[in-house]
Design an enzyme around this catalytic site. Structure first.
Site, PDB file in Angstrom:
ATOM      1  N   CYS B  86       0.839  -1.201   0.000  1.00 50.61           N
ATOM      2  CA  CYS B  86       0.000   0.000   0.000  1.00 50.61           C
ATOM      3  C   CYS B  86       0.881   1.262   0.000  1.00 50.61           C
ATOM      4  O   CYS B  86       1.534   1.541  -0.987  1.00 50.61           O
ATOM      5  CB  CYS B  86      -0.977  -0.043   1.169  1.00 50.61           C
ATOM      6  SG  CYS B  86      -2.347   1.106   1.001  1.00 50.61           S
ATOM      7  N   HIS B 201      -3.450  -5.534   1.176  1.00 48.88           N
ATOM      8  CA  HIS B 201      -2.785  -5.749   2.463  1.00 48.88           C
ATOM      9  C   HIS B 201      -2.779  -7.232   2.859  1.00 48.88           C
ATOM     10  O   HIS B 201      -3.664  -7.661   3.605  1.00 48.88           O
ATOM     11  CB  HIS B 201      -3.535  -4.987   3.554  1.00 48.88           C
ATOM     12  CG  HIS B 201      -3.344  -3.512   3.512  1.00 48.88           C
ATOM     13  ND1 HIS B 201      -2.314  -2.876   4.169  1.00 48.88           N
ATOM     14  CD2 HIS B 201      -4.055  -2.543   2.898  1.00 48.88           C
ATOM     15  CE1 HIS B 201      -2.400  -1.574   3.958  1.00 48.88           C
ATOM     16  NE2 HIS B 201      -3.447  -1.342   3.197  1.00 48.88           N
ATOM     17  N   GLU B 203      -1.095  -8.647   5.048  1.00 52.74           N
ATOM     18  CA  GLU B 203      -0.942  -8.825   6.494  1.00 52.74           C
ATOM     19  C   GLU B 203      -2.295  -8.769   7.213  1.00 52.74           C
ATOM     20  O   GLU B 203      -2.391  -9.103   8.377  1.00 52.74           O
ATOM     21  CB  GLU B 203       0.033  -7.773   7.060  1.00 52.74           C
ATOM     22  CG  GLU B 203      -0.537  -6.380   7.297  1.00 52.74           C
ATOM     23  CD  GLU B 203      -0.686  -5.543   6.031  1.00 52.74           C
ATOM     24  OE1 GLU B 203      -0.513  -6.074   4.921  1.00 52.74           O
ATOM     25  OE2 GLU B 203      -1.000  -4.333   6.162  1.00 52.74           O
TER      26      GLU B 203
END
Lengths: 81, 230
Positions: B86, B201, B203
Site C-alpha cells: 500500500c 494488504h 498482512e
C-alpha cells in the site's frame, strides 16, 4: 526572491479529480466545457537567491527532484518578485 | 528468516506486519525507525501501509528521503527482498525501485473492502506458494496504477505483473477493478524479482481468526524462496 511552481497532470494521464470538477461544473449549469485538469501551486521563498535566473534554476531543480513526479506531472516556474 | 519493518511517521500497518511474520509465521522481526541508516542483518524489508508524512505533496514522496531509504535502495540493488504494501508500494515507485505511479482512485473515493486477486505470475519469489487466487483486503484512495504504454508493455512482457484484481473465479474483469488501475494491476515486481509492490494488504488476511488466511501465502512464498536461496 519568491518563486511560484505550477504542477499539472501530464497530458494523457488520467485525472479523475479534473473529471469530477468538470462534472460538478456542468451540474452547475456551465456549458461549453472541455477537459478540466487539476494541479497544484507551490510558492517558494528562496532567501539566499537574488538573481531571478538562478532562483528559477534552483526552483526547477526542486521541482524535478521532489515537487513534481515527472512520470505523470509537468511543472513550470515563474518569478513572483 | 529475519524481517525488518520500517516505521515512518504515519505508518499504521507496521504492527500488523510484525505480528504476522513473527507471531503467525514464527520468524524473527524487528522494527526499523526511519531515522536509522543501517538495516543490519535483515533478510527482508517490509515497507508497511499507512500515511507516511501525512501523504503530503504526493503519497510516499517525502518518505523516500527518510535516512533509512538509502540503505533500503542499496539492499534492494544487491538483491535483498523488499516488499512495499500500500503506502509502501507508493514509496517504492517514488524511490524509483519500481516503475510507474499510484494515482487517485478513478472513482475518487477511499475504498476499504475485500477484493480478489489472480496470481498472474506464480513463479516469482513472492508467489511460488500462492494459490491461483487470493482474497485481498484493500484500503486506499491512491491505488490506481499508471505507467507509460512502454513501461506497461515491458512489465507485461517480462511477467512482472504478479497480481491483478479479478472476480472470484479469477477473471480479470473491468468490474473487478476497484480503482482504475491499468490492466487491473494490483502488484508488480522489479526486473530481478526481489522487490514487490502491491496495493492490497496481505498482512490483514494471514490468519483464519480474521476470516481468511490466504494472504499468508505471500509471506510463506518469500520465506520459502529465501530458504531455497540460502
Amino acid at each position: 526572491m519568491r518563486i511560484r511552481v505550477h504542477v499539472t497532470p501530464r497530458r494523457g494521464v488520467l485525472d479523475p479529480q479534473g473529471q469530477a470538477v468538470a462534472h460538478g461544473l456542468s451540474n452547475l449549469g456551465f456549458s461549453g466545457l472541455g477537459e478540466v485538469r487539476v494541479g497544484k501551486v507551490v510558492d517558494l521563498e528562496l532567501t539566499s537567491e537574488s538573481d531571478p535566473e538562478a532562483a528559477l534554476a534552483t526552483a526547477r531543480k526542486m521541482a524535478s527532484q521532489l515537487l513534481a513526479n515527472e512520470v505523470v506531472e509537468d511543472f513550470s516556474v515563474e518569478v513572483l518578485g | 528468516m529475519r524481517f525488518g519493518i520500517v516505521t515512518f511517521p504515519g505508518s499504521n500497518c507496521d504492527q500488523d506486519a510484525h505480528h504476522v511474520v513473527s507471531h503467525v509465521l514464527g520468524h524473527e522481526a524487528r522494527f526499523i525507525w526511519h531515522k536509522e541508516t543501517d538495516l543490519e542483518d535483515v533478510d527482508c524489508v517490509i515497507l508497511p501501509g499507512g500515511f507516511s508524512y501525512g501523504d503530503y505533496l504526493r503519497c510516499g514522496a517525502i518518505a523516500r528521503f527518510s535516512p533509512i531509504m538509502d540503505a533500503v535502495v542499496r539492499f534492494a540493488n544487491e538483491g535483498g527482498y523488499v516488499i512495499g504494501i500500500c503506502n509502501g508500494f507508493q514509496v517504492l515507485t517514488e524511490t524509483g525501485l519500481l516503475p510507474g505511479v499510484l494515482l487517485r482512485n478513478q472513482g475518487l473515493k477511499f475504498i476499504c473492502e475485500d477484493t480478489r486477486l489472480v496470481v498472474a505470475n506464480g513463479h516469482s519469489p513472492w508467489t511460488v506458494l500462492c494459490p491461483e487466487t487470493l482474497v485481498a483486503p484493500i484500503a486506499h484512495a491512491e491505488g490506481c496504477y499508471f505507467a507509460s504504454p512502454e513501461v506497461i508493455g515491458q512489465l507485461e512482457e517480462q511477467g512482472r505483473v504478479i497480481f491483478r484484481y479479478a472476480s472470484s473465479r479469477g477473471e480479470e474483469l473491468a468490474e473487478s477493478n476497484p480503482n482504475g488501475s491499468i490492466n487491473n494491476i494490483a502488484g508488480i515486481i522489479n526486473e530481478a524479482g526481489n522487490v514487490l509492490g502491491m496495493m492490497p494488504h496481505p498482512e490483514r488476511n494471514s490468519e483464519t481468526a480474521l476470516g481468511d488466511a490466504s494472504g499468508a501465502a505471500i509471506f510463506r512464498s518469500i520465506i520459502h524462496s529465501f530458504e531455497a536461496r540460502a
